[in-house]
Design an enzyme around this catalytic site. Structure first.
Site, PDB file in Angstrom:
ATOM      1  N   ASP A 127       0.814  -1.233   0.000  1.00  0.00           N
ATOM      2  CA  ASP A 127       0.000   0.000   0.000  1.00  0.00           C
ATOM      3  C   ASP A 127       0.846   1.281   0.000  1.00  0.00           C
ATOM      4  OD1 ASP A 127      -2.040  -1.777   0.109  1.00  0.00           O
ATOM      5  OD2 ASP A 127      -2.557  -1.419   2.203  1.00  0.00           O
ATOM      6  N   ARG A 154      -3.725  -3.499 -22.438  1.00  0.00           N
ATOM      7  CA  ARG A 154      -3.643  -2.557 -23.569  1.00  0.00           C
ATOM      8  C   ARG A 154      -3.781  -3.299 -24.905  1.00  0.00           C
ATOM      9  NH1 ARG A 154      -1.853   2.531 -23.647  1.00  0.00           N
ATOM     10  NH2 ARG A 154      -0.879   2.406 -21.600  1.00  0.00           N
ATOM     11  N   ARG A 162     -12.124  -0.371 -26.721  1.00  0.00           N
ATOM     12  CA  ARG A 162     -12.866  -0.350 -25.449  1.00  0.00           C
ATOM     13  C   ARG A 162     -12.191   0.545 -24.420  1.00  0.00           C
ATOM     14  NH1 ARG A 162     -13.859  -6.859 -24.847  1.00  0.00           N
ATOM     15  NH2 ARG A 162     -15.970  -6.914 -25.685  1.00  0.00           N
ATOM     16  N   GLY A 185       1.130   5.454 -18.817  1.00  0.00           N
ATOM     17  CA  GLY A 185       0.433   6.276 -19.811  1.00  0.00           C
ATOM     18  C   GLY A 185      -1.080   6.109 -19.817  1.00  0.00           C
ATOM     19  N   ALA A 186      -1.679   6.031 -18.635  1.00  0.00           N
ATOM     20  CA  ALA A 186      -3.143   5.887 -18.573  1.00  0.00           C
ATOM     21  C   ALA A 186      -3.824   7.217 -18.920  1.00  0.00           C
ATOM     22  CB  ALA A 186      -3.554   5.441 -17.176  1.00  0.00           C
ATOM     23  N   ARG A 243     -14.978  -2.425 -19.883  1.00  0.00           N
ATOM     24  CA  ARG A 243     -14.781  -3.621 -19.042  1.00  0.00           C
ATOM     25  C   ARG A 243     -13.999  -3.210 -17.792  1.00  0.00           C
ATOM     26  NH1 ARG A 243     -17.951  -5.335 -22.127  1.00  0.00           N
ATOM     27  NH2 ARG A 243     -17.847  -7.196 -23.451  1.00  0.00           N
TER      28      ARG A 243
HETATM   29  O1  F6P Z   1      -2.790  -4.024   2.888  1.00  0.00           O
HETATM   30  C1  F6P Z   1      -2.495  -4.790   1.783  1.00  0.00           C
HETATM   31  C2  F6P Z   1      -3.741  -5.157   1.019  1.00  0.00           C
HETATM   32  O2  F6P Z   1      -3.364  -5.961  -0.080  1.00  0.00           O
HETATM   33  C3  F6P Z   1      -4.601  -3.970   0.565  1.00  0.00           C
HETATM   34  O3  F6P Z   1      -4.098  -3.329  -0.568  1.00  0.00           O
HETATM   35  C4  F6P Z   1      -5.919  -4.649   0.339  1.00  0.00           C
HETATM   36  O4  F6P Z   1      -6.995  -3.746   0.454  1.00  0.00           O
HETATM   37  C5  F6P Z   1      -5.966  -5.659   1.471  1.00  0.00           C
HETATM   38  O5  F6P Z   1      -4.618  -5.900   1.833  1.00  0.00           O
HETATM   39  C6  F6P Z   1      -6.622  -6.953   1.121  1.00  0.00           C
HETATM   40  O6  F6P Z   1      -6.710  -7.681   2.281  1.00  0.00           O
HETATM   41  P1  F6P Z   1      -6.962  -9.242   2.336  1.00  0.00           P
HETATM   42  O7  F6P Z   1      -5.710  -9.916   1.915  1.00  0.00           O
HETATM   43  O8  F6P Z   1      -7.304  -9.489   3.752  1.00  0.00           O
HETATM   44  O9  F6P Z   1      -8.073  -9.538   1.383  1.00  0.00           O
END
Ligand code: F6P
Length: 320
Positions: A127, A154, A162, A185-186, A243
């Site tokens: 994160d 891509r 799409r 490049g989004a 999608r």
């Molecule tokens: O904190 C790491 C993480 O992968 C987050 O990005 C995500 O929201 C969460 O853990 C998912 O948690 P779990 O593995 O409990 O589903």
């Protein structure tokens, strides 16, 4: 001196190289390394075992964590934290090394205030949401997994004219989405930290379509919970079939990149070299340097996204 390592919260790629370095470097320094299996849950249940060289052979290239991890609900109850403390006392563990994220360090803060078990913390989570820190173990591999996924998407997006809404992980933090949108490049980047403007994006997209644009890559952070809404928006307002790809847990896996392996080793070295003179710190990575910080400082502050990156991504958020 007996030191024990545990991995807590969401696993991330690079934890294994850190575990390997922990065993090797602590042995080199004359400490006795221990593993605590299953994170804080395992600490409560006393899953503590002496670590040996053979345990860490051949793990450097593997994602995940060989000592496993957990999110512990029981940890919120002091009875279980006391049990954890007694387990450490029973095994005569002098110090803890914790690899984890914001939630794990908050859990550690409570534990430290109650039982004063010496520790060193090392940021690890895809994160990248720790205050006063710019890199957590796992984030580079996750960004590369996302990069590969976007490259593949891509191919199909461009073949089919799409719009693809690609949802990245990160909880409330938009770091993965922001970095990936710029690096790949989004056309769109939506994150929880910044208010977006769909009207402005619509004006730009319609103009671009007239000029020949045939597909869209939109990166949306999971914390916003709007991937469905954006898919519908593309269909109704932009007139593009759309999608959704939720990248999900593949972002947590994969062989650690070179950066992860190097930084994991460096984090461990800094933690082990400073433990005796400067204990109870989180080793952070800031302005390309390792800096030891107090746990309180970390938990009482909030992470901030890089301002230059935010500036670069403004057009992708519809900010004029
Ligand atoms: O904190 C790491 C993480 O992968 C987050 O990005 C995500 O929201 C969460 O853990 C998912 O948690 P779990 O593995 O409990 O589903």
């Amino acid at each position: 001196m007996k030191i024990a390592i545990l991995t807590s919260g969401g696993d991330s790629s690079g934890m294994n190289p850190a575990i390997k370095k922990f065993v090797e470097y602590s042995t080199e320094k004359g400490y006795e390394p221990y593993f605590i299996y299953d994170g804080l849950e395992g600490l409560i249940d006393g899953k503590i075992k002496k670590a040996e060289y053979k345990d860490v052979g051949g793990i450097i290239y593997r994602g995940g964590t060989i000592i496993r991890s957990s999110r512990s609900k029981r940890w919120f109850d002091k009875t279980f934290r006391k049990k954890a403390y007694e387990n450490l006392k029973k095994e005569k563990i002098d110090m803890l090394v914790i690899l984890g994220g914001d939630g794990s360090f908050r859990a550690l803060n409570v534990f430290y205030n109650e039982f004063k078990v010496p520790f060193m913390g090392i940021p690890a989570s895809i994160d990248n949401d720790l205050a006063l820190n710019e890199y957590m173990i796992g984030v580079d591999t996750a960004l590369n997994v996302i990069r590969c996924a976007i490259d593949d998407i891509r191919d199909t997006a461009s073949s089919f004219s799409r719009a693809f809404v690609i949802e990245t992980m990160g909880r409330e933090c938009g770091y993965l989405a922001l970095t990936s949108a710029i690096a790949n490049g989004a056309e769109m980047c939506l994150i929880p930290e910044v208010p977006y403007n769909l009207e402005n994006l619509k004006k730009r997209y319609l103009k671009e379509i007239k000029e020949g644009r045939t597909y869209f890559i939109a990166i949306v952070a999971e914390g916003l919970k709007i991937s469905n809404k954006i898919k519908e928006w593309f269909e109704e307002k932009i007139g593009f079939e759309s999608r959704i790809t939720i990248l999900g847990h593949i972002q947590r896996g994969g062989s650690p990149t070179v950066i992860e392996r190097l930084r994991a080793a460096e984090f461990i070295k800094v933690a082990m070299d400073n433990y005796e003179n400067n204990p109870n710190k989180i080793v952070t990575y800031y302005n390309e340097k390792f800096i030891l910080r107090d746990l309180e400082e970390i938990v009482n502050n909030k992470y901030e996204l890089n301002k230059e990156m935010l500036e670069l991504a403004k057009p992708l958020m519809g900010i004029e």
